[in-house]
Scaffold this motif. Structure first.
Motif, PDB file in Angstrom:
ATOM      1  N   PRO A 148      30.015  20.565  14.149  1.00  0.00           N
ATOM      2  CA  PRO A 148      29.354  19.331  14.609  1.00  0.00           C
ATOM      3  C   PRO A 148      28.107  19.642  15.431  1.00  0.00           C
ATOM      4  N   GLU A 149      27.054  18.866  15.211  1.00  0.00           N
ATOM      5  CA  GLU A 149      25.803  19.035  15.957  1.00  0.00           C
ATOM      6  C   GLU A 149      25.769  18.000  17.077  1.00  0.00           C
ATOM      7  N   VAL A 150      26.509  18.262  18.125  1.00  0.00           N
ATOM      8  CA  VAL A 150      26.671  17.294  19.211  1.00  0.00           C
ATOM      9  C   VAL A 150      26.317  17.944  20.541  1.00  0.00           C
ATOM     10  N   GLY A 151      25.930  17.100  21.494  1.00  0.00           N
ATOM     11  CA  GLY A 151      25.630  17.555  22.833  1.00  0.00           C
ATOM     12  C   GLY A 151      26.866  17.543  23.712  1.00  0.00           C
ATOM     13  N   GLN A 152      26.666  17.934  24.969  1.00  0.00           N
ATOM     14  CA  GLN A 152      27.788  18.080  25.878  1.00  0.00           C
ATOM     15  C   GLN A 152      28.447  16.746  26.232  1.00  0.00           C
ATOM     16  N   GLY A 153      27.689  15.648  26.179  1.00  0.00           N
ATOM     17  CA  GLY A 153      28.290  14.344  26.442  1.00  0.00           C
ATOM     18  C   GLY A 153      29.318  13.983  25.386  1.00  0.00           C
ATOM     19  N   LYS A 154      28.980  14.178  24.112  1.00  0.00           N
ATOM     20  CA  LYS A 154      29.915  13.878  23.026  1.00  0.00           C
ATOM     21  C   LYS A 154      31.084  14.851  23.033  1.00  0.00           C
ATOM     22  N   VAL A 155      30.825  16.113  23.379  1.00  0.00           N
ATOM     23  CA  VAL A 155      31.925  17.079  23.499  1.00  0.00           C
ATOM     24  C   VAL A 155      32.937  16.592  24.529  1.00  0.00           C
ATOM     25  N   ALA A 156      32.464  16.084  25.652  1.00  0.00           N
ATOM     26  CA  ALA A 156      33.365  15.585  26.700  1.00  0.00           C
ATOM     27  C   ALA A 156      34.175  14.389  26.207  1.00  0.00           C
ATOM     28  N   GLU A 157      33.542  13.495  25.444  1.00  0.00           N
ATOM     29  CA  GLU A 157      34.255  12.336  24.901  1.00  0.00           C
ATOM     30  C   GLU A 157      35.360  12.784  23.946  1.00  0.00           C
ATOM     31  N   LEU A 158      35.062  13.740  23.074  1.00  0.00           N
ATOM     32  CA  LEU A 158      36.059  14.227  22.121  1.00  0.00           C
ATOM     33  C   LEU A 158      37.201  14.937  22.833  1.00  0.00           C
ATOM     34  N   ARG A 159      36.879  15.739  23.828  1.00  0.00           N
ATOM     35  CA  ARG A 159      37.916  16.455  24.567  1.00  0.00           C
ATOM     36  C   ARG A 159      38.841  15.483  25.303  1.00  0.00           C
ATOM     37  N   PHE A 183      33.725  25.079  19.227  1.00  0.00           N
ATOM     38  CA  PHE A 183      34.730  25.837  19.964  1.00  0.00           C
ATOM     39  C   PHE A 183      35.177  25.093  21.217  1.00  0.00           C
ATOM     40  N   LEU A 184      34.253  24.441  21.915  1.00  0.00           N
ATOM     41  CA  LEU A 184      34.622  23.685  23.115  1.00  0.00           C
ATOM     42  C   LEU A 184      35.546  22.523  22.775  1.00  0.00           C
ATOM     43  N   VAL A 185      35.331  21.896  21.622  1.00  0.00           N
ATOM     44  CA  VAL A 185      36.242  20.836  21.176  1.00  0.00           C
ATOM     45  C   VAL A 185      37.593  21.441  20.809  1.00  0.00           C
ATOM     46  N   ALA A 186      37.567  22.553  20.065  1.00  0.00           N
ATOM     47  CA  ALA A 186      38.811  23.192  19.637  1.00  0.00           C
ATOM     48  C   ALA A 186      39.635  23.669  20.825  1.00  0.00           C
ATOM     49  N   CYS A 187      38.974  24.127  21.888  1.00  0.00           N
ATOM     50  CA  CYS A 187      39.685  24.628  23.072  1.00  0.00           C
ATOM     51  C   CYS A 187      40.564  23.565  23.707  1.00  0.00           C
ATOM     52  N   ALA A 188      40.242  22.301  23.496  1.00  0.00           N
ATOM     53  CA  ALA A 188      41.032  21.223  24.078  1.00  0.00           C
ATOM     54  C   ALA A 188      42.339  21.003  23.325  1.00  0.00           C
ATOM     55  N   CYS A 189      42.496  21.628  22.150  1.00  0.00           N
ATOM     56  CA  CYS A 189      43.678  21.430  21.315  1.00  0.00           C
ATOM     57  C   CYS A 189      44.794  22.396  21.702  1.00  0.00           C
ATOM     58  N   ALA A 267      37.388  29.143  30.282  1.00  0.00           N
ATOM     59  CA  ALA A 267      38.320  29.926  31.088  1.00  0.00           C
ATOM     60  C   ALA A 267      39.631  29.173  31.307  1.00  0.00           C
ATOM     61  N   GLU A 268      39.561  27.901  31.642  1.00  0.00           N
ATOM     62  CA  GLU A 268      40.764  27.121  31.901  1.00  0.00           C
ATOM     63  C   GLU A 268      41.570  26.902  30.629  1.00  0.00           C
ATOM     64  N   ASP A 269      40.886  26.578  29.523  1.00  0.00           N
ATOM     65  CA  ASP A 269      41.594  26.286  28.273  1.00  0.00           C
ATOM     66  C   ASP A 269      42.230  27.527  27.657  1.00  0.00           C
ATOM     67  N   ARG A 270      41.549  28.658  27.746  1.00  0.00           N
ATOM     68  CA  ARG A 270      42.033  29.876  27.094  1.00  0.00           C
ATOM     69  C   ARG A 270      42.729  30.827  28.059  1.00  0.00           C
ATOM     70  N   ARG A 271      42.934  30.386  29.292  1.00  0.00           N
ATOM     71  CA  ARG A 271      43.621  31.180  30.311  1.00  0.00           C
ATOM     72  C   ARG A 271      42.949  32.540  30.515  1.00  0.00           C
ATOM     73  N   LEU A 272      41.654  32.490  30.710  1.00  0.00           N
ATOM     74  CA  LEU A 272      40.863  33.674  30.992  1.00  0.00           C
ATOM     75  C   LEU A 272      40.148  33.475  32.322  1.00  0.00           C
ATOM     76  N   SER A 273      39.714  34.546  32.935  1.00  0.00           N
ATOM     77  CA  SER A 273      38.946  34.421  34.167  1.00  0.00           C
ATOM     78  C   SER A 273      37.503  34.051  33.825  1.00  0.00           C
ATOM     79  N   PRO A 274      36.812  33.291  34.676  1.00  0.00           N
ATOM     80  CA  PRO A 274      35.405  32.983  34.415  1.00  0.00           C
ATOM     81  C   PRO A 274      34.556  34.237  34.220  1.00  0.00           C
TER      82      PRO A 274
END
Length: 652
Positions: A148-159, A183-189, A267-274
């Motif tokens: 998807p060709e989306v910005g961070q606002g739409k990513v937040a809505e999808l998440r 990937f940012l959308v997928a991380c929410a799954c 980091a939060e979604d994948r349980r990794l350190s920043p």
């Protein structure tokens, strides 16, 4: 003559549509046959699937073994079971609803009818997710994420929508390649699944700015631009060869904020350190086996392998995936005397789109695109603009409807005409019903202007907002005219008669007059913003000067009220209107999407001239040409509240 030409256009489109429908019919016949056989199996019984929050279950926390990630379909001898059970034993199935996430996902709903059904918008995708969460026939949700060709606002809505589904059932993300938005959308799954040939791409955050001063010099063109606000750099690409210090400092702070949000989310979604996430981003590209090793992917398998493995883990015979979840079944029988009527109605969009007359409603007014005076327009290269006349009309319609209890203004705009922005702001302020602004990817400059009159402002965490400043000027073409053999002779009366001439730069008197007008516009902007945000003018001016901020930073500074999605803004609007949380309120979308026929036959001569079809050019060339066309239209206005540059944060 105009309607004759329109009819010719319609005839051509109708022929293409008939061809599409015929091919669709043959495909649907095959699909229906397969679906009926699947239905027979489903009718014998279904298996309940636990709806535990994803990453706390054993399934999500345990990583797949090497054997499991490369598993192959078992042979019949391996899967065959002895026939020692009663023939009445049900065949257990787990049902997954499939939703695709692809394209740009425009904010405003698509037009009704055949062509609108083929398009996908943000509201439609989120509506399907919420439907799947509440659907008792659905055991889980499969998101096919297709770059998807989306910005961070739409990513937040999808998440946020995914999080709501996960409260009731599991969500699986399947993608072939993972750009940063995907990937940012997928991380929410609950689970990320990729084939062995897949790749994750996380090269970081980048802002690229092109400068045209050198080109202008070669052409004999001079850009004579003025601005109020030290970081108001909208005209710098035409007057400089590199970023000014103030703009560079501001954009660097903005990118640092977005980068921090991106790394923290992963980091939060994948349980990794920043720190580890930043190391991975510095590496950038990951073949899927390496991505799995680093904890970026949960399962590496082809779809058939994943389905077989999932069925085994869930203890069911098979996993049934509804690839047409929420999509309307199309009647492709156009035979007989009513066939053409059915086709026409389908293309038109069926019944009128007007909302029912009775019952409480909440109006969502979509304010999308650069802002201009007049009506909203569609450009030659696909760029659309927000017309003040169109948005004011929509706000008045909502305000005058006794059934509408509140209004949400959904803004995704970099700004534009200062006059048009002020006209929309005035209509927001004078509306007697509660108005809540909801910011999408961008709501800056004029986009912030039209939002600041609302009772409350919601922004996404990475919304680009602020940019309180004014820019204006003109491009002098005298040198270009001389290069091509065009000469100009002038006779004038009036000290500032050449202020809008395209042949020469401003004279000293013209420049001071133009700048005085811009200073007055800036004063109005800052004064109204200070009043709307209940700040002292001096305090607000420290935040102005054209500086841009993320939504998170804007909330810290008091420029917005809350961080939240469109759904959150709707809930706040209902609360302001005194509507109880559980009380049902229908949403009315404004401006109303027009059907194909309304677009074709409902335009006046001016609109017909403006809404030209898209030219068949490459995407990047079309974008560049579209920017040139858009700027040419925007700079017809005397002063602009426009973003510094066309700021597009790209996550490749």
């Amino acid at each position: 003559m105009r309607h004759f030409v329109a009819f010719q256009r319609f005839a051509s489109v109708l022929a293409v549509a008939l061809l599409i429908v015929c091919e669709t019919g043959s495909t649907l016949c095959a699909n229906e046959s397969a679906k009926e056989s699947g239905k027979e199996a489903a009718d014998t019984g279904t298996a309940a699937v636990e709806a535990a929050p994803a990453r706390q279950s054993a399934e999500s926390t345990s990583k797949p073994s090497a054997t499991e990630t490369s598993e192959k379909p078992a042979s019949k001898s391996q899967t065959a079971k002895p026939r020692d059970k009663s023939p009445e034993e049900p065949k257990k199935l787990a049902h997954l609803a499939e939703i695709r996430i692809r394209g740009s996902l425009p904010e405003a709903p698509a037009q009704p009818g055949l062509f609108g059904e083929l398009e996908q918008d943000l509201a439609k995708v989120i509506m399907l997710m919420d439907r799947a969460a509440a659907d008792e026939k659905v055991d889980g949700l499969l998101l096919r994420i297709d770059s998807p060709e989306v910005g961070q606002g739409k990513v937040a809505e999808l998440r946020a929508a995914i999080a709501r589904v996960r409260e009731k059932k599991r969500v699986y993300a399947m993608l072939d390649q993972g750009s940063a938005p995907a990937f940012l959308v997928a991380c929410a799954c609950d689970e990320i699944v990729m084939p062995p040939s897949g790749v994750i791409m996380l090269p970081g955050v980048r802002a690229e700015v092109s400068f045209y001063k050198g080109l202008f010099e070669k052409l004999g063109v001079e850009a004579d631009m003025l601005h109020v606000g030290e970081a108001k750099g909208a005209a710098e690409p035409y007057t400089r060869t590199k970023l000014s210090p103030a703009v560079r400092e501001n954009l660097t702070e903005l990118l640092d904020d977005v980068y921090q949000q991106m790394t923290q989310t992963i980091a939060e979604d994948r349980r990794l350190s920043p720190k580890r996430v930043k190391q991975l981003i510095d590496e950038g590209l990951f073949p899927v086996l390496k991505a799995e090793k680093y904890g970026l992917v949960d399962r590496v398998a082809y779809e058939d392998q994943w389905r077989a493995g999932l069925a085994k883990r869930l203890g069911v015979k098979d996993v049934a995936i509804d690839s047409r979840y929420g999509k309307k079944k199309i009647d492709t029988d156009f035979s007989g005397p009513m066939g053409m009527v059915k086709l026409m109605q389908m293309m038109l969009g069926g019944e009128t789109s007007a909302s029912a007359a009775n019952g409480k409603k909440l109006a969502v007014v979509y304010a999308v695109g650069p802002i201009m005076t007049g009506k909203s327009q569609q450009g030659m290269f696909g760029d659309s603009t927000m017309g003040s006349e169109t948005i004011v009309k929509a706000l008045r319609k909502a305000s005058g409807d006794d059934n509408v209890v509140a209004i949400v203004l959904r803004v995704d705009s970099p700004g534009g005409s200062a006059l048009a922005s002020d006209l929309i702001w005035r209509e927001v302020v004078r509306t007697k019903k509660p108005v809540v602004a909801s910011m999408g990817d961008v709501a800056a400059s004029g986009g912030y202007y039209i939002s600041m009159g609302a009772q409350r402002i919601f922004a996404e965490p990475a919304t680009v907002t602020g940019s309180i400043g004014v820019v204006g000027g003109k491009v002098a073409l005298k040198g270009l005219y001389e290069k091509v053999g065009v000469t100009t002779e002038v006779i004038s009366r009036g000290k500032n008669s050449g202020i809008f001439s395209d042949t020469a730069k401003f004279s000293d008197s013209e420049r001071e007059t133009f700048l005085a007008m811009m200073r007055e516009t800036y004063k109005q902007f800052t004064t109204k913003a200070a009043k709307g945000r209940q700040m002292e003018l001096g305090e607000l001016e420290k935040l102005a000067g054209g500086r841009v901020y993320t939504g998170v930073r804007a909330k810290e500074l008091g420029l917005v009220d809350e961080i939240g999605t469109l759904r959150d803004a709707i809930a706040a609007a209902k609360s302001l209107a005194g509507v109880r949380g559980e009380e049902k309120v229908r949403l009315e979308i404004l401006p109303e999407p027009k059907s194909f026929f309304e677009e074709l036959f409902g335009m006046d001569d001016e609109e017909a001239a403006l809404r030209t079809p898209r030219l068949p050019v490459g995407k990047h060339l079309a974008r560049t040409l579209g920017e040139v066309e858009l700027l040419e239209r925007l700079f017809r206005e005397p002063s602009l509240t426009l973003m510094p540059y066309r700021l597009e944060l790209r996550f490749q």
